[in-house]
Write an enzyme that holds these catalytic residues in place. Structure first.
Site, PDB file in Angstrom:
ATOM      1  N   TYR A 114      53.946  46.851  35.814  1.00  0.00           N
ATOM      2  CA  TYR A 114      52.599  46.289  35.649  1.00  0.00           C
ATOM      3  C   TYR A 114      52.244  45.356  36.798  1.00  0.00           C
ATOM      4  CZ  TYR A 114      48.785  43.527  33.649  1.00  0.00           C
ATOM      5  OH  TYR A 114      47.595  42.884  33.453  1.00  0.00           O
ATOM      6  N   SER A 125      45.049  40.404  38.023  1.00  0.00           N
ATOM      7  CA  SER A 125      45.821  39.575  37.091  1.00  0.00           C
ATOM      8  C   SER A 125      46.516  38.467  37.857  1.00  0.00           C
ATOM      9  CB  SER A 125      46.874  40.432  36.382  1.00  0.00           C
ATOM     10  OG  SER A 125      47.796  39.632  35.674  1.00  0.00           O
TER      11      SER A 125
END
Length: 678
Positions: free
Chosen positions: A568, A555
């Protein structure tokens, strides 16, 4: 509008091809002669409809028929230059075609056109080939069928064989068909129904005679220690052996695999005669063109250790390659095509089963089915007589036939990922599903792995049959579950070449609201999960010795300090560094490890739909429905990132163009300056 004669032929062909006792997949051909109106003259014209090259009887349609003018086809007899130049006649068939479209005429067209019968069937039934490959097949033909079926000595398919059968039919008006030595059967009739009845009578009569008069144990007794392992042990051993065996079969070019442990295979491999019969190879041209002239048979008992079996397979592979090279050298001429590869397409492991290989899954599966046909043929021949296939010299003439080579050269260029097996985690939705879809479209076999088995199987079914994709359950935080998923993959397709670490979940919370449970869950699924998947993948990739790819869907958050995102983003940073570490460690094995850093992918995302989207929208003070546009507006390109964009990046990273790239992270974020890599 389909001609009634052609329509009846298609119906007959489909019935015959639907039953494997009659013929193998894509094997045999059928024909019908009849009258149609010539659109040029308006006069009746006699035509021959015959199954074209490469078709399958069970699924034959009108497009799979070649249509020829019968008068022109039979006139070829007058210009036939003799058996030494009979291959030239295949090109001549093109000058006999009627109308446009349809399939290319096959080598067997002469058999159908020259035989004086309105309807002709040429089939490859196991029972018929058993008689055709028996040492005393001619005598057995007379005993079993009387004067209704005539023996035809082996001759390579072609124009001369058509002339031979035409003469035999003319000399034996009472005959309904013939046994073709080493090959199969041909039957005929005045009507479509009569031809089908005659074909089935020959097949069933041969099968009944073998059953009633054959030896009780045609393969001899059981070899001690070679009996089938218990099912659980058998499948586990097969999964452990599969990557190494696929590497053996793919030494010259990448192959997809298929595994079967059917009783017919296990019983044969446990028998006393298996080694000698396997060494003789197959006989019917359709069989050995798919299976090579003979298999590689592991000569160790099922009770041998995995290490012993792996070591012996390596030794036998070297012997197999040398033997195949000697076979090629012994029979090749100056104008023979180059050797096409010296690796086995069938690998037999007593007590475990059969591994078969091909350029794609369907070809690999069919190769295995053909070797089962060969086992049935050997059983029937040994039950009545002695199995006696055609010679290696004759096999070579067909395997390296100029016409066969031309057929191979006409095949379409393979897609970029053909011959590769991809396992994608979290692939039932969102990015994972888009990646699986793109890889399947580019020719890969795909294993759709997801926490939800039902959804995984449903997503796989959308990609095609099980020859294209399978769905497996995979809790990436559970090492045993991951191993089970990889075992299923290697048993389905032979191995794995490309693994995409995509599975994940997202918890959007600020530091003080993030619990220890939140932290552990996030890291178990993505940091630990990616580690477990990569570890299981590396075992397979290293054993195969074919290199491979591991891709992490990381990501932009691995480098971008977004708000309220500690758990996360930390896991994504962990994944990003796993890419670098594994690229260094696995590079010696030809394994490339790369990553992709998407921005928020809202559309189609299971993660965003499960609450992450609402949380991120609240964090940024926008409506959840506007979140995708919000992400787009903050980028340089002002364009939303969708799952297919990430799939495109996986395709490029794992294709041939970036074969020298490893340890790379590719941003797929429409340009987030704060996430630029430095």
């Amino acid at each position: 509008m389909t001609n009634p004669t052609a329509a009846a032929l298609i119906e007959r062909s489909n019935r015959l091809g639907a039953d494997p006792k009659n013929t193998n997949y894509a094997g045999g051909n059928t024909s019908a002669k009849g009258t149609a109106t010539d659109p040029v003259t308006g006069q009746p014209i006699e035509l021959l409809w015959v199954k074209g090259s490469g078709g399958d009887l069970g699924t034959l349609t009108e497009d799979g028929l070649a249509v020829l003018r019968l008068d022109r086809m039979r006139s070829l007899v007058d210009v036939y230059p003799g058996v030494e130049r009979e291959d030239e006649m295949v090109a001549a068939f093109d000058y006999c075609l009627h109308g446009k479209g349809g399939a290319a005429p096959s080598i067997d067209t002469a058999m159908h056109g020259l035989v004086d019968a309105a309807h002709v069937d040429h089939l490859h039934p196991d029972s018929g080939i058993a008689i055709a490959t028996a040492a005393d097949g001619e005598a057995l033909t007379s005993t079993i069928f009387g004067d209704r079926v005539v023996w035809v000595p082996w001759r390579r398919p072609g124009f001369q064989l058509g002339l031979d059968i035409a003469r035999i039919k003319a000399a034996h008006p009472q005959a309904i068909g013939c046994i073709l030595g080493g090959h199969g059967i041909t039957a005929w009739g005045d009507t479509s129904e009569e031809a089908e009845t005659n074909s089935l009578w020959i097949i069933d009569t041969a099968a009944a005679y073998i059953a009633d008069h054959g030896a009780a144990e045609p393969f001899g007794g059981v070899r001690s220690g070679f009996e089938a392992l218990p099912e659980t042990d058998r499948r586990a051993r097969a999964a452990a052996l599969a990557p190494t065996i696929r590497g053996i079969a793919s030494t010259d070019k990448p192959m997809i695999g298929h595994f079967t442990d059917a009783d017919v295979v296990l019983d044969f491999l446990a028998s006393e005669k298996a080694p000698a019969l396997a060494a003789l190879g197959t006989s019917c041209p359709d069989h050995f063109l798919r299976t090579k002239v003979k298999p590689l048979l592991l000569d160790l008992p099922a009770t041998a250790s995995l290490e012993e079996q792996l070591a012996r397979l390596g030794e036998l592979h070297a012997e197999y390659r040398a033997d195949y090279q000697a076979y090629y050298d012994a029979h090749a001429t100056d104008d023979s095509p180059a050797i096409r590869g010296a690796d086995p397409l069938i690998v037999l492991v007593p007590g475990v089963g059969m591994f078969s290989f091909g350029a794609n899954k369907q070809t690999a599966r069919v190769a295995g089915e053909f070797y089962v046909n060969a086992i049935n043929v050997m059983r029937g021949a040994e039950a009545l007589s002695t199995y006696s296939p055609i010679s290696d010299a004759e096999k070579f003439k067909i395997e390296y036939w100029a016409l066969e080579e031309a057929k191979l050269q006409r095949m379409p260029k393979p897609k970029s990922h053909q011959g590769r097996v991809a396992l994608v985690t979290g692939a039932a939705s969102g990015i994972g599903k888009a990646v699986a879809t793109r890889l399947a479209r580019e020719g890969a076999c795909v294993v759709v792995a997801d926490l939800d088995l039902e959804k995984a199987q449903s997503a796989a079914a959308e990609l095609g049959s099980t020859d294209v994709a399978i769905g497996v359950a995979a809790n990436v935080a559970d090492a045993e579950a991951i191993q089970a998923a990889f075992d299923a993959a290697v048993l389905a397709f032979g191995g794995v070449d490309l693994v995409v670490n995509n599975a994940g979940l997202s918890l959007s919370k600020p530091l003080l609201e993030t619990t220890e449970k939140d932290w552990d869950l996030q890291h178990d699924v993505m940091a630990k999960g990616s580690f477990l998947v990569s570890k299981a993948a590396a075992r397979v990739l290293i054993d195969q010795k074919l290199g491979g790819d591991i891709v992490y869907i990381s990501s932009k958050n691995s480098v971008f300090a977004g708000p309220n995102n500690i758990a996360y983003s930390a896991t994504k940073a962990d994944q990003a560094h796993q890419v670098r570490l594994l690229a260094v460690e696995l590079g010696a094995h030809g394994i490339r490890v790369n990553g992709i850093n998407p921005d928020g992918v809202v559309r189609g995302s299971g993660i965003f739909a499960a609450g992450w989207g609402a949380n991120r929208a609240a964090t940024y003070g926008v409506e959840e429905k506007d979140l995708g546009q919000f992400y787009a507006d903050r980028t340089i390109l002002k364009r939303e990132v969708v799952p297919e964009n990430v799939a495109d990046a996986v395709f490029v990273l794992t294709g041939p163009e970036l074969s020298r790239t490893t340890g790379l992270h590719i941003p797929v974020d429409s340009g987030v300056a704060a996430a630029f890599l430095r």
